[in-house]
Design a protein around this motif. Structure first.
Motif, PDB file in Angstrom:
ATOM      1  N   PRO A   1      79.035 -28.467  43.481  1.00  0.00           N
ATOM      2  CA  PRO A   1      80.364 -28.760  44.024  1.00  0.00           C
ATOM      3  C   PRO A   1      81.200 -27.478  44.101  1.00  0.00           C
ATOM      4  CG  PRO A   1      79.803 -30.274  42.247  1.00  0.00           C
ATOM      5  CD  PRO A   1      78.746 -29.218  42.276  1.00  0.00           C
ATOM      6  N   SER A   2      82.075 -27.417  45.078  1.00  0.00           N
ATOM      7  CA  SER A   2      82.907 -26.226  45.282  1.00  0.00           C
ATOM      8  C   SER A   2      83.722 -25.882  44.048  1.00  0.00           C
ATOM      9  CB  SER A   2      83.844 -26.442  46.472  1.00  0.00           C
ATOM     10  OG  SER A   2      83.096 -26.569  47.647  1.00  0.00           O
ATOM     11  N   GLU A   3      84.195 -26.895  43.323  1.00  0.00           N
ATOM     12  CA  GLU A   3      85.007 -26.647  42.134  1.00  0.00           C
ATOM     13  C   GLU A   3      84.219 -25.875  41.076  1.00  0.00           C
ATOM     14  OE1 GLU A   3      84.419 -29.807  43.330  1.00  0.00           O
ATOM     15  OE2 GLU A   3      86.277 -29.975  44.482  1.00  0.00           O
ATOM     16  N   ILE A   4      82.977 -26.251  40.887  1.00  0.00           N
ATOM     17  CA  ILE A   4      82.138 -25.578  39.884  1.00  0.00           C
ATOM     18  C   ILE A   4      81.786 -24.173  40.353  1.00  0.00           C
ATOM     19  CG2 ILE A   4      79.879 -25.615  38.743  1.00  0.00           C
ATOM     20  CD1 ILE A   4      80.156 -28.653  38.616  1.00  0.00           C
ATOM     21  N   LEU A   5      81.403 -24.052  41.607  1.00  0.00           N
ATOM     22  CA  LEU A   5      81.059 -22.739  42.146  1.00  0.00           C
ATOM     23  C   LEU A   5      82.270 -21.805  42.089  1.00  0.00           C
ATOM     24  CD1 LEU A   5      78.652 -21.269  43.260  1.00  0.00           C
ATOM     25  CD2 LEU A   5      79.225 -22.105  45.529  1.00  0.00           C
ATOM     26  N   SER A   6      83.440 -22.342  42.345  1.00  0.00           N
ATOM     27  CA  SER A   6      84.669 -21.559  42.261  1.00  0.00           C
ATOM     28  C   SER A   6      84.888 -21.042  40.842  1.00  0.00           C
ATOM     29  CB  SER A   6      85.852 -22.419  42.709  1.00  0.00           C
ATOM     30  OG  SER A   6      87.048 -21.723  42.558  1.00  0.00           O
ATOM     31  N   GLN A   7      84.650 -21.895  39.848  1.00  0.00           N
ATOM     32  CA  GLN A   7      84.792 -21.473  38.449  1.00  0.00           C
ATOM     33  C   GLN A   7      83.771 -20.389  38.096  1.00  0.00           C
ATOM     34  OE1 GLN A   7      87.133 -22.266  36.153  1.00  0.00           O
ATOM     35  NE2 GLN A   7      88.137 -23.211  37.908  1.00  0.00           N
ATOM     36  N   ILE A   8      82.584 -20.508  38.633  1.00  0.00           N
ATOM     37  CA  ILE A   8      81.558 -19.477  38.418  1.00  0.00           C
ATOM     38  C   ILE A   8      82.027 -18.155  39.018  1.00  0.00           C
ATOM     39  CG2 ILE A   8      79.210 -18.755  39.041  1.00  0.00           C
ATOM     40  CD1 ILE A   8      78.427 -21.761  38.857  1.00  0.00           C
ATOM     41  N   PHE A   9      82.607 -18.216  40.208  1.00  0.00           N
ATOM     42  CA  PHE A   9      83.123 -17.005  40.851  1.00  0.00           C
ATOM     43  C   PHE A   9      84.203 -16.351  39.992  1.00  0.00           C
ATOM     44  CE2 PHE A   9      82.177 -18.026  45.613  1.00  0.00           C
ATOM     45  CZ  PHE A   9      80.826 -18.055  45.327  1.00  0.00           C
ATOM     46  N   VAL A  10      85.127 -17.163  39.488  1.00  0.00           N
ATOM     47  CA  VAL A  10      86.219 -16.633  38.663  1.00  0.00           C
ATOM     48  C   VAL A  10      85.648 -15.984  37.403  1.00  0.00           C
ATOM     49  CG1 VAL A  10      88.227 -17.267  37.260  1.00  0.00           C
ATOM     50  CG2 VAL A  10      87.953 -18.221  39.566  1.00  0.00           C
ATOM     51  N   PHE A  11      84.722 -16.660  36.753  1.00  0.00           N
ATOM     52  CA  PHE A  11      84.099 -16.108  35.549  1.00  0.00           C
ATOM     53  C   PHE A  11      83.394 -14.792  35.872  1.00  0.00           C
ATOM     54  CE2 PHE A  11      80.366 -15.657  32.800  1.00  0.00           C
ATOM     55  CZ  PHE A  11      80.989 -15.583  31.569  1.00  0.00           C
ATOM     56  N   PHE A  12      82.665 -14.778  36.974  1.00  0.00           N
ATOM     57  CA  PHE A  12      81.948 -13.571  37.384  1.00  0.00           C
ATOM     58  C   PHE A  12      82.921 -12.419  37.624  1.00  0.00           C
ATOM     59  CE2 PHE A  12      80.518 -10.945  41.000  1.00  0.00           C
ATOM     60  CZ  PHE A  12      79.436 -10.327  40.408  1.00  0.00           C
ATOM     61  N   CYS A  13      83.971 -12.689  38.373  1.00  0.00           N
ATOM     62  CA  CYS A  13      84.931 -11.630  38.699  1.00  0.00           C
ATOM     63  C   CYS A  13      85.655 -11.129  37.454  1.00  0.00           C
ATOM     64  CB  CYS A  13      85.934 -12.127  39.744  1.00  0.00           C
ATOM     65  SG  CYS A  13      85.174 -12.349  41.367  1.00  0.00           S
ATOM     66  N   ASP A  14      85.969 -12.028  36.527  1.00  0.00           N
ATOM     67  CA  ASP A  14      86.640 -11.620  35.285  1.00  0.00           C
ATOM     68  C   ASP A  14      85.734 -10.756  34.415  1.00  0.00           C
ATOM     69  OD1 ASP A  14      88.911 -12.954  36.029  1.00  0.00           O
ATOM     70  OD2 ASP A  14      88.563 -14.689  34.718  1.00  0.00           O
ATOM     71  N   SER A  15      84.457 -11.045  34.407  1.00  0.00           N
ATOM     72  CA  SER A  15      83.543 -10.313  33.524  1.00  0.00           C
ATOM     73  C   SER A  15      82.918  -9.093  34.201  1.00  0.00           C
ATOM     74  CB  SER A  15      82.439 -11.245  33.025  1.00  0.00           C
ATOM     75  OG  SER A  15      81.667 -11.706  34.107  1.00  0.00           O
TER      76      SER A  15
ATOM     77  N   GLY B   1      84.405  -6.564  35.988  1.00  0.00           N
ATOM     78  CA  GLY B   1      85.186  -5.454  35.483  1.00  0.00           C
ATOM     79  C   GLY B   1      85.327  -4.214  36.340  1.00  0.00           C
ATOM     80  N   ARG B   2      84.586  -4.033  37.389  1.00  0.00           N
ATOM     81  CA  ARG B   2      84.748  -2.827  38.200  1.00  0.00           C
ATOM     82  C   ARG B   2      84.617  -3.178  39.679  1.00  0.00           C
ATOM     83  NH1 ARG B   2      79.156  -1.473  38.991  1.00  0.00           N
ATOM     84  NH2 ARG B   2      77.952  -2.245  37.275  1.00  0.00           N
ATOM     85  N   GLY B   3      85.234  -2.395  40.499  1.00  0.00           N
ATOM     86  CA  GLY B   3      85.159  -2.622  41.934  1.00  0.00           C
ATOM     87  C   GLY B   3      85.908  -3.875  42.350  1.00  0.00           C
ATOM     88  N   ARG B   4      85.438  -4.460  43.405  1.00  0.00           N
ATOM     89  CA  ARG B   4      86.066  -5.666  43.938  1.00  0.00           C
ATOM     90  C   ARG B   4      85.002  -6.754  44.070  1.00  0.00           C
ATOM     91  NH1 ARG B   4      88.956  -3.580  49.104  1.00  0.00           N
ATOM     92  NH2 ARG B   4      89.590  -5.743  49.226  1.00  0.00           N
ATOM     93  N   PRO B   5      84.676  -7.411  42.961  1.00  0.00           N
ATOM     94  CA  PRO B   5      83.587  -8.392  42.980  1.00  0.00           C
ATOM     95  C   PRO B   5      83.838  -9.562  43.924  1.00  0.00           C
ATOM     96  CG  PRO B   5      84.774  -8.494  40.902  1.00  0.00           C
ATOM     97  CD  PRO B   5      85.286  -7.305  41.642  1.00  0.00           C
ATOM     98  N   ALA B   6      85.100  -9.948  44.114  1.00  0.00           N
ATOM     99  CA  ALA B   6      85.390 -11.061  45.019  1.00  0.00           C
ATOM    100  C   ALA B   6      84.971 -10.714  46.443  1.00  0.00           C
ATOM    101  CB  ALA B   6      86.866 -11.428  44.958  1.00  0.00           C
ATOM    102  N   VAL B   7      85.160  -9.461  46.819  1.00  0.00           N
ATOM    103  CA  VAL B   7      84.751  -9.022  48.158  1.00  0.00           C
ATOM    104  C   VAL B   7      83.228  -9.092  48.281  1.00  0.00           C
ATOM    105  CG1 VAL B   7      84.706  -7.063  49.758  1.00  0.00           C
ATOM    106  CG2 VAL B   7      86.786  -7.573  48.458  1.00  0.00           C
ATOM    107  N   HIS B   8      82.538  -8.655  47.243  1.00  0.00           N
ATOM    108  CA  HIS B   8      81.073  -8.711  47.265  1.00  0.00           C
ATOM    109  C   HIS B   8      80.589 -10.160  47.379  1.00  0.00           C
ATOM    110  CE1 HIS B   8      80.659  -4.459  46.504  1.00  0.00           C
ATOM    111  NE2 HIS B   8      81.424  -4.555  45.427  1.00  0.00           N
ATOM    112  N   LEU B   9      81.221 -11.053  46.638  1.00  0.00           N
ATOM    113  CA  LEU B   9      80.848 -12.465  46.722  1.00  0.00           C
ATOM    114  C   LEU B   9      81.073 -13.011  48.129  1.00  0.00           C
ATOM    115  CD1 LEU B   9      82.242 -13.912  43.370  1.00  0.00           C
ATOM    116  CD2 LEU B   9      79.845 -13.810  44.066  1.00  0.00           C
ATOM    117  N   SER B  10      82.149 -12.591  48.747  1.00  0.00           N
ATOM    118  CA  SER B  10      82.469 -13.116  50.080  1.00  0.00           C
ATOM    119  C   SER B  10      81.495 -12.628  51.147  1.00  0.00           C
ATOM    120  CB  SER B  10      83.901 -12.749  50.470  1.00  0.00           C
ATOM    121  OG  SER B  10      84.006 -11.361  50.719  1.00  0.00           O
TER     122      SER B  10
END
Length: 132
Positions: free
Chosen positions: A91-105, A107-116
């Motif tokens: 579900p999008s809600e769970i995947l979104s939480q995984i993204f947030v956890f990933f980006c928080d941990s 620590g360098r660069g722009r992980p959200a951009v890489h995910l996108s």
């Protein structure tokens, strides 16, 4: 090459071995599971036991070959199913939480951009997730 036929007599003997292993809760060192009764040091008994153990080994090799063939047959279709379902079924809600956890941990660069940049679904979700 190992023949694909297994002697039923040897299968019955291995079934007895498995039953003995089961009675000792899989603790194979507690007793000798390969034969019934107590061991004998008489030369003829030792030769008989050796012959039996070699027959067990041959039967197990044939069973292993059959098992590996079946695993190989199933591996391809299972890989396809895994790729088709995998992370996209979350579900999008769970995947979104995984993204947030990933980006928080990360620590360098722009992980959200890489995910996108992974796929359309990830891009859409990354843009929709305010915490990123």
């Amino acid at each position: 090459m190992i023949p694909s036929h297994v002697d039923v007599k040897h299968l019955k003997a291995l079934t007895a071995v498995l039953q003995r292993a089961k009675t000792c809760d899989g603790q194979l060192e507690q007793r000798n599971i390969w034969y019934e009764g107590s061991p004998s040091n008489h030369p003829s008994k030792l030769l008989d036991e050796l012959k039996t153990l070699k027959a067990h080994r041959e039967t197990l090799l044939r069973l292993r070959k059959s098992l590996e063939k079946r695993i190989s047959t199933l591996q391809g279709p299972c890989n396809v199913v895994t790729r088709q379902t995998g992370i996209k079924t979350l579900p999008s809600e769970i995947l979104s939480q995984i993204f947030v956890f990933f980006c928080d941990s990360y620590g360098r660069g722009r992980p959200a951009v890489h995910l996108s940049h992974v796929c359309r679904q990830f891009r859409h979700l990354a843009l929709q997730t305010a915490a990123l």
